[in-house]
Design an enzyme around this catalytic site. Sequence first.
Site, PDB file in Angstrom:
ATOM      1  N   ASN A   1       5.352  10.304 -17.179  1.00  0.00           N
ATOM      2  CA  ASN A   1       6.192  10.093 -15.997  1.00  0.00           C
ATOM      3  C   ASN A   1       6.033   8.667 -15.491  1.00  0.00           C
ATOM      4  O   ASN A   1       6.044   8.409 -14.285  1.00  0.00           O
ATOM      5  CB  ASN A   1       5.831  11.085 -14.893  1.00  0.00           C
ATOM      6  CG  ASN A   1       6.916  11.183 -13.817  1.00  0.00           C
ATOM      7  OD1 ASN A   1       8.065  10.791 -14.040  1.00  0.00           O
ATOM      8  ND2 ASN A   1       6.552  11.697 -12.663  1.00  0.00           N
TER       9      ASN A   1
ATOM     10  N   ASP B   1      -0.628   5.747 -16.849  1.00  0.00           N
ATOM     11  CA  ASP B   1       0.546   4.873 -16.990  1.00  0.00           C
ATOM     12  C   ASP B   1       0.300   3.735 -17.971  1.00  0.00           C
ATOM     13  O   ASP B   1       1.202   3.344 -18.720  1.00  0.00           O
ATOM     14  CB  ASP B   1       0.940   4.299 -15.625  1.00  0.00           C
ATOM     15  CG  ASP B   1       1.899   5.205 -14.878  1.00  0.00           C
ATOM     16  OD1 ASP B   1       1.972   6.403 -15.211  1.00  0.00           O
ATOM     17  OD2 ASP B   1       2.577   4.725 -13.955  1.00  0.00           O
TER      18      ASP B   1
ATOM     19  N   HIS C   1       0.646  11.009  -7.871  1.00  0.00           N
ATOM     20  CA  HIS C   1      -0.637  10.399  -7.548  1.00  0.00           C
ATOM     21  C   HIS C   1      -0.691   9.877  -6.121  1.00  0.00           C
ATOM     22  O   HIS C   1      -1.721   9.991  -5.447  1.00  0.00           O
ATOM     23  CB  HIS C   1      -0.933   9.276  -8.539  1.00  0.00           C
ATOM     24  CG  HIS C   1       0.125   8.219  -8.616  1.00  0.00           C
ATOM     25  ND1 HIS C   1      -0.157   6.876  -8.577  1.00  0.00           N
ATOM     26  CD2 HIS C   1       1.490   8.290  -8.726  1.00  0.00           C
ATOM     27  CE1 HIS C   1       0.953   6.178  -8.687  1.00  0.00           C
ATOM     28  NE2 HIS C   1       1.966   7.009  -8.764  1.00  0.00           N
ATOM     29  N   ARG C   2       0.397   9.301  -5.636  1.00  0.00           N
ATOM     30  CA  ARG C   2       0.370   8.728  -4.287  1.00  0.00           C
ATOM     31  C   ARG C   2       0.377   9.808  -3.198  1.00  0.00           C
ATOM     32  O   ARG C   2      -0.168   9.592  -2.112  1.00  0.00           O
ATOM     33  CB  ARG C   2       1.508   7.736  -4.099  1.00  0.00           C
ATOM     34  CG  ARG C   2       1.453   6.589  -5.101  1.00  0.00           C
ATOM     35  CD  ARG C   2       2.009   5.289  -4.593  1.00  0.00           C
ATOM     36  NE  ARG C   2       2.014   4.301  -5.661  1.00  0.00           N
ATOM     37  CZ  ARG C   2       0.925   3.614  -6.040  1.00  0.00           C
ATOM     38  NH1 ARG C   2      -0.223   3.820  -5.433  1.00  0.00           N
ATOM     39  NH2 ARG C   2       1.012   2.744  -7.031  1.00  0.00           N
TER      40      ARG C   2
ATOM     41  N   ASP D   1       5.483   1.375  -1.791  1.00  0.00           N
ATOM     42  CA  ASP D   1       4.432   2.197  -2.387  1.00  0.00           C
ATOM     43  C   ASP D   1       3.320   2.516  -1.406  1.00  0.00           C
ATOM     44  O   ASP D   1       2.466   3.364  -1.694  1.00  0.00           O
ATOM     45  CB  ASP D   1       3.836   1.506  -3.624  1.00  0.00           C
ATOM     46  CG  ASP D   1       4.639   1.784  -4.886  1.00  0.00           C
ATOM     47  OD1 ASP D   1       5.528   2.660  -4.854  1.00  0.00           O
ATOM     48  OD2 ASP D   1       4.382   1.122  -5.908  1.00  0.00           O
TER      49      ASP D   1
ATOM     50  N   LYS E   1      -2.787   9.023 -13.152  1.00  0.00           N
ATOM     51  CA  LYS E   1      -1.629   8.166 -13.423  1.00  0.00           C
ATOM     52  C   LYS E   1      -1.934   6.700 -13.147  1.00  0.00           C
ATOM     53  O   LYS E   1      -1.519   5.821 -13.922  1.00  0.00           O
ATOM     54  CB  LYS E   1      -0.440   8.634 -12.582  1.00  0.00           C
ATOM     55  CG  LYS E   1       0.848   7.877 -12.818  1.00  0.00           C
ATOM     56  CD  LYS E   1       1.983   8.547 -12.068  1.00  0.00           C
ATOM     57  CE  LYS E   1       3.250   7.720 -12.113  1.00  0.00           C
ATOM     58  NZ  LYS E   1       3.732   7.437 -13.465  1.00  0.00           N
TER      59      LYS E   1
ATOM     60  N   GLU F   1       8.136   9.511  -8.475  1.00  0.00           N
ATOM     61  CA  GLU F   1       7.530  10.657  -9.149  1.00  0.00           C
ATOM     62  C   GLU F   1       7.932  11.976  -8.509  1.00  0.00           C
ATOM     63  O   GLU F   1       7.973  13.025  -9.155  1.00  0.00           O
ATOM     64  CB  GLU F   1       6.006  10.517  -9.154  1.00  0.00           C
ATOM     65  CG  GLU F   1       5.464   9.524 -10.162  1.00  0.00           C
ATOM     66  CD  GLU F   1       5.535   8.080  -9.714  1.00  0.00           C
ATOM     67  OE1 GLU F   1       4.913   7.231 -10.369  1.00  0.00           O
ATOM     68  OE2 GLU F   1       6.219   7.774  -8.696  1.00  0.00           O
TER      69      GLU F   1
END
Length: 429
Positions: A93, A49, A383-384, A312, A409, A340
């Site tokens: 993204n 990112d 990623h999360r 998040d 990311k 995402e």
Amino acid sequence: MDAVTIAGSGPLRATIRPPGSKSITNRALICAALANGVSTLHGALDSEDTRVMVDALRQLGLDVQVDVEAATIAVTGCGGRLRVPEADLYVANSGTTIRFLTGMLAATRGHYRLDGIARMRQRPIGDLLDALNALGAECRAESAGGCPPVVMDARGLRGGTAHIRGDISSQFLSGLLMAAPYASSEVVVRVDGVLVSQPYVHMTLGVMQAFGVTADAEQLTHIAIAAPQRYAGTTYAIEPDASAASYFWGAAAIAGGTVTVEGLSRDALQGDVAFVDCLQRMGCAVADTPTGIAVTGGRLRGIEVDMNAISDTAQTLAVVALFADGPTSITGVGHIRHKETDRIGDLARELRKLGGLVDEHADGLTITPSPLHGAIIETYNDHRMAMSLALAGLRVPGVVITNPHCTEKTYPRFFEDLARVTATASPAG
């Protein structure tokens, strides 16, 4: 690696300092790029990112020097006047990159197009474009539903009043605020509806202030920015990423023992440090230390929690909830369906693979613990999803995370750091 199998862990005894905050790094890069003079960012994150942000700024003619080993980025600002009047920019993204760059470019002059991967063409940006157009910009979205690619014929912002919805993404408001000082006259932003992820807007205002720009923001529903103002080059320290810290605090909750995350305190710019309050409610012990915040696992109980302000970390808490006594209900996070991936629907699907009982709601989900088992986890290139669901493997044998590279990311070395933390553990079992 196409997949990684998570090793089980006993109680932890670890200290970790996650890499710099992605959210702060990309905000600071925008302010530094627009500033007069040179800025040096210390503790900056090196990830996909931030790389796409740096690459875009370089493509726009800015001098950006990155020292990965020292975790510093030096930016020579353009003073609001870009040298490159036309560019086609790729943002992968990265929601922060496309939304913050769109605001920045609207305040300059030139013809620009911003695009990313297929998922980016499903992520809304129309509300930001409408607000910028109300201030004198000329920009449009090329995909259905007001989604990228974004095409801009930038000619500066004249100022005035703009309305922006608050219920989709706080990044719209942040992108608008960072560009507003470069308008010809005062900008007043009115937020319609409930503003999600409010701590991220406070973060934006804090970064702007560090670069010398102030705003009248006593009420986040009505923000006034005097213009023209100019950011000033500065030396700026970036905190460790609090969203990333949630995985290590969550590891302590699941595996037991204590994990201390260094470099973060309750006074952090990032609202996600409040994740530890959720763990405390669930039965963990939380301690403020001279170097950071420590979480010690305990017997977990289910809770009801509105995570709108720290969305998040909702996936992290959902995985912790698999190991609690009683159900956990997470609400207020309907907007994360537009991230995402659909972070409610897709998360529910993967939790069920592990044996969890999950009820999906429009704005969240309820997780009821039940006997768990190993599973091959799909990450949806998010990623999360990869980082949060990996935590289940600390207690459940046979958890396999596919496409672990998606953590590039925001946290390229996540699985290395997780292995280092679990290496401190007592024998699993």
